[in-house]
Enzyme design. Structure first.
Site, PDB file in Angstrom:
ATOM      1  N   HIS A 136     108.275 112.862   3.925  1.00  0.00           N
ATOM      2  CA  HIS A 136     109.468 113.703   4.156  1.00  0.00           C
ATOM      3  C   HIS A 136     110.572 112.757   4.664  1.00  0.00           C
ATOM      4  O   HIS A 136     110.275 111.738   5.296  1.00  0.00           O
ATOM      5  CB  HIS A 136     109.102 114.731   5.233  1.00  0.00           C
ATOM      6  CG  HIS A 136     110.156 115.750   5.533  1.00  0.00           C
ATOM      7  ND1 HIS A 136     111.246 115.479   6.311  1.00  0.00           N
ATOM      8  CD2 HIS A 136     110.268 117.047   5.166  1.00  0.00           C
ATOM      9  CE1 HIS A 136     111.988 116.573   6.415  1.00  0.00           C
ATOM     10  NE2 HIS A 136     111.421 117.541   5.722  1.00  0.00           N
ATOM     11  N   ASP A 213     102.379 111.966  10.797  1.00  0.00           N
ATOM     12  CA  ASP A 213     103.271 113.115  10.682  1.00  0.00           C
ATOM     13  C   ASP A 213     102.410 114.315  10.305  1.00  0.00           C
ATOM     14  O   ASP A 213     101.996 114.462   9.151  1.00  0.00           O
ATOM     15  CB  ASP A 213     104.335 112.828   9.608  1.00  0.00           C
ATOM     16  CG  ASP A 213     105.230 114.033   9.358  1.00  0.00           C
ATOM     17  OD1 ASP A 213     104.964 115.097   9.938  1.00  0.00           O
ATOM     18  OD2 ASP A 213     106.183 113.905   8.568  1.00  0.00           O
ATOM     19  N   GLN A 216     102.883 119.275   8.464  1.00  0.00           N
ATOM     20  CA  GLN A 216     102.302 120.235   7.514  1.00  0.00           C
ATOM     21  C   GLN A 216     100.786 120.299   7.668  1.00  0.00           C
ATOM     22  O   GLN A 216     100.104 120.773   6.759  1.00  0.00           O
ATOM     23  CB  GLN A 216     102.651 119.840   6.067  1.00  0.00           C
ATOM     24  CG  GLN A 216     104.119 119.833   5.750  1.00  0.00           C
ATOM     25  CD  GLN A 216     104.759 121.227   5.767  1.00  0.00           C
ATOM     26  OE1 GLN A 216     104.074 122.246   5.797  1.00  0.00           O
ATOM     27  NE2 GLN A 216     106.078 121.263   5.777  1.00  0.00           N
ATOM     28  N   LYS A 239     106.697 125.508  12.376  1.00  0.00           N
ATOM     29  CA  LYS A 239     105.832 125.493  11.185  1.00  0.00           C
ATOM     30  C   LYS A 239     104.422 125.953  11.512  1.00  0.00           C
ATOM     31  O   LYS A 239     103.554 125.996  10.665  1.00  0.00           O
ATOM     32  CB  LYS A 239     105.805 124.087  10.581  1.00  0.00           C
ATOM     33  CG  LYS A 239     107.152 123.661   9.976  1.00  0.00           C
ATOM     34  CD  LYS A 239     107.035 122.352   9.271  1.00  0.00           C
ATOM     35  CE  LYS A 239     108.377 121.717   8.978  1.00  0.00           C
ATOM     36  NZ  LYS A 239     109.133 122.374   7.905  1.00  0.00           N
ATOM     37  N   CYS A 377     113.195 117.777   0.826  1.00  0.00           N
ATOM     38  CA  CYS A 377     113.418 116.618   1.718  1.00  0.00           C
ATOM     39  C   CYS A 377     112.435 115.496   1.400  1.00  0.00           C
ATOM     40  O   CYS A 377     111.926 114.817   2.308  1.00  0.00           O
ATOM     41  CB  CYS A 377     113.314 117.007   3.194  1.00  0.00           C
ATOM     42  SG  CYS A 377     114.606 118.093   3.724  1.00  0.00           S
TER      43      CYS A 377
HETATM   44  N1  PLP Z   1     107.538 116.056   8.170  1.00  0.00           N
HETATM   45  C1  PLP Z   1     107.121 116.893   7.215  1.00  0.00           C
HETATM   46  C2  PLP Z   1     105.909 116.542   6.415  1.00  0.00           C
HETATM   47  C3  PLP Z   1     107.801 118.083   6.981  1.00  0.00           C
HETATM   48  O1  PLP Z   1     107.376 118.907   6.025  1.00  0.00           O
HETATM   49  C4  PLP Z   1     108.937 118.384   7.777  1.00  0.00           C
HETATM   50  C5  PLP Z   1     109.697 119.604   7.528  1.00  0.00           C
HETATM   51  O2  PLP Z   1     109.620 120.222   6.489  1.00  0.00           O
HETATM   52  C6  PLP Z   1     109.313 117.489   8.774  1.00  0.00           C
HETATM   53  C7  PLP Z   1     108.601 116.319   8.939  1.00  0.00           C
HETATM   54  C8  PLP Z   1     110.482 117.762   9.655  1.00  0.00           C
HETATM   55  O3  PLP Z   1     110.205 118.872  10.449  1.00  0.00           O
HETATM   56  P1  PLP Z   1     111.324 119.516  11.376  1.00  0.00           P
HETATM   57  O4  PLP Z   1     112.458 119.862  10.449  1.00  0.00           O
HETATM   58  O5  PLP Z   1     110.662 120.705  11.964  1.00  0.00           O
HETATM   59  O6  PLP Z   1     111.718 118.490  12.377  1.00  0.00           O
END
Ligand code: PLP
Length: 419
Positions: A136, A213, A216, A239, A377
């Site tokens: 992401h 990370d 998800q 999430k 993203c």
């Molecule tokens: N990392 C992953 C894999 C994501 O899917 C997302 C958001 O969709 C993020 C990071 C960023 O999350 P946030 O927007 O809640 O900071």
């Protein structure tokens, strides 16, 4: 559909009371355009159960007071609830101690914290940072910004067309300049569940720390930071059925002790004079200013909610729905699914052949089906496949087989209209 769950061959559908679970989520009751809402945009954000809504309401309406700074009743109550929330997160991911849990604004906030603090302390000119091709943007851009500041290099672990990471290539990317590896656990686009335990071991064999990370992941599979042995891990409250604007940055104490603070301000200090400031102990060193304390309390309620259902059951149920959706969509024909990893979470990216994603998305919407369209993203993933974006249906604990059938009906409708 039958899957093997906990040593049995019974369908989880029989023992999973999705009707009862759905009753906890008021947002799901509504209609859009006079059609029942089919919410399949859970990777973007999940809906909130009444158990979370009530906790957040109670703190806003009865117990609100800034934490750590008051000696009065309300402040005491809120401070206790906030620190209990930290304990809940600690247990949920099996961290060693609650001092290893830092509350942030979300996954993005957490990764920026790490990229800045780790970068300040450990990254020098020509050092190297490893990420994957399926990250992401939140796990690309903060490292790129660091590389620009420090004249360091970002190196990318590629994935195969089925969405499986190239582990042989990963091993070859390490040099004596590699300082950190930052990995997505479950791809928000391809759904791939990456073999991070093995990847962490490979990095540790070379004395390189690893950040995971888990934005998800925490909502789909059990996370145990001890068992994974990751050095850092991040996720977002919204999430995982919790409020927005709150998230977690986990770090092993031995690392957090070595990292400088990210932001300066109230609560993160010990003694402040105009000549010099000394910093507070962990975890407060990384929590400058008024945090989203009601968000943290709400997120803890969400984690308790999930634990109440049981992550094992959630994983099995969502996997069964994913398998059902994949097979049903494949049987329809005329649809390309992106991401065919054998280890996959319930995220389905696809395109209806010959139809622009925007057209498909608009027809879905009018039928009450909420999916996401675009790059999610993760523009490098789209660059890999030479496409502008995909439709993404992301399935969660409250979705049903009937909703998947309705999604397929929407696909058929698009195909008919554009035939
Ligand atoms: N990392 C992953 C894999 C994501 O899917 C997302 C958001 O969709 C993020 C990071 C960023 O999350 P946030 O927007 O809640 O900071």
């Amino acid at each position: 559909m039958q899957i093997n769950f906990a040593g049995t061959n019974l369908s989880i559908m029989n023992e999973y009371d999705v009707k009862k679970i759905r009753a906890d989520f008021p947002v799901l009751e509504q209609k859009v355009y006079n059609k029942p809402l089919i919410y399949l945009d859970n990777a973007a954000t999940t809906q909130k159960p009444i158990q979370v809504i009530e906790v957040v309401n109670r703190y806003h309406s009865k117990l609100n007071s800034n934490i750590h700074r008051g000696v009065h009743f309300l402040s005491d109550q809120t401070t206790n609830a906030y620190e209990n929330a930290r304990e809940t997160v600690c247990k949920f991911i099996n961290a060693s101690k609650k001092e290893e849990i830092i509350f942030t604004s979300g996954s993005t906030g957490s990764i920026n914290l790490l990229a800045f603090s780790f970068g300040e302390q450990f990254i020098r000119k020509n050092d190297e940072i490893l990420i994957t091709e399926m990250e992401h943007h939140a796990n690309i851009v903060p490292w790129q910004m660091l590389c620009e500041r420090k004249n360091a290099k970002l190196k990318v672990i590629p994935f195969h067309d089925d969405g499986v990471l190239d582990i042989e290539r990963y091993k070859k990317l390490f040099t004596d300049k590699t300082k950190i590896v930052s990995l997505i656990y479950i791809s928000n686009t391809l759904g791939s569940i990456n073999p991070i335990k093995e990847m962490i071991r490979i990095a540790h064999d070379r004395n390189v720390p690893v950040m995971i990370d888990a934005a998800q992941s925490v909502q789909h599979i059990k996370i145990d930071v001890h068992q994974l042995d990751c050095d850092f891990l991040v996720f977002s409250g919204h999430k995982i059925y919790g409020p927005t604007g709150i998230g977690v940055f986990y770090g092993k104490e031995k690392w957090l002790d070595k990292l400088p603070p990210y932001q300066g301000g109230g609560d993160m200090v010990d003694i402040v004079t105009f000549e010099k400031t000394t910093y507070n102990e962990l975890p407060f060193k990384f929590e400058a200013g008024t945090t989203n304390y009601i968000g943290a309390i709400g997120m803890a309620a969400a984690l308790e909610y999930i634990s109440g259902i049981g992550l094992k059951k959630i994983t099995a149920y969502e996997t069964e729905l994913l398998e059902y959706a994949t097979k049903t969509i494949d049987d329809l024909g005329g649809v390309t699914i992106y991401g065919r990893s054998p280890h996959k979470a319930s995220i389905l990216s696809f395109l209806i052949n010959g139809v622009h994603m925007l057209d498909s998305g608009m027809i879905f919407d009018k039928m009450g089906v909420a999916v996401r369209i675009g790059t999610h993203c993760a523009q490098p993933v789209m660059q890999h496949f030479h496409i502008d974006g995909t439709l993404r249906a992301s399935i969660s604990l409250y979705n049903t087989k009937e909703e998947i059938d309705y999604l397929c009906k929407a696909i058929e409708q698009v195909k008919t209209m554009f035939a």
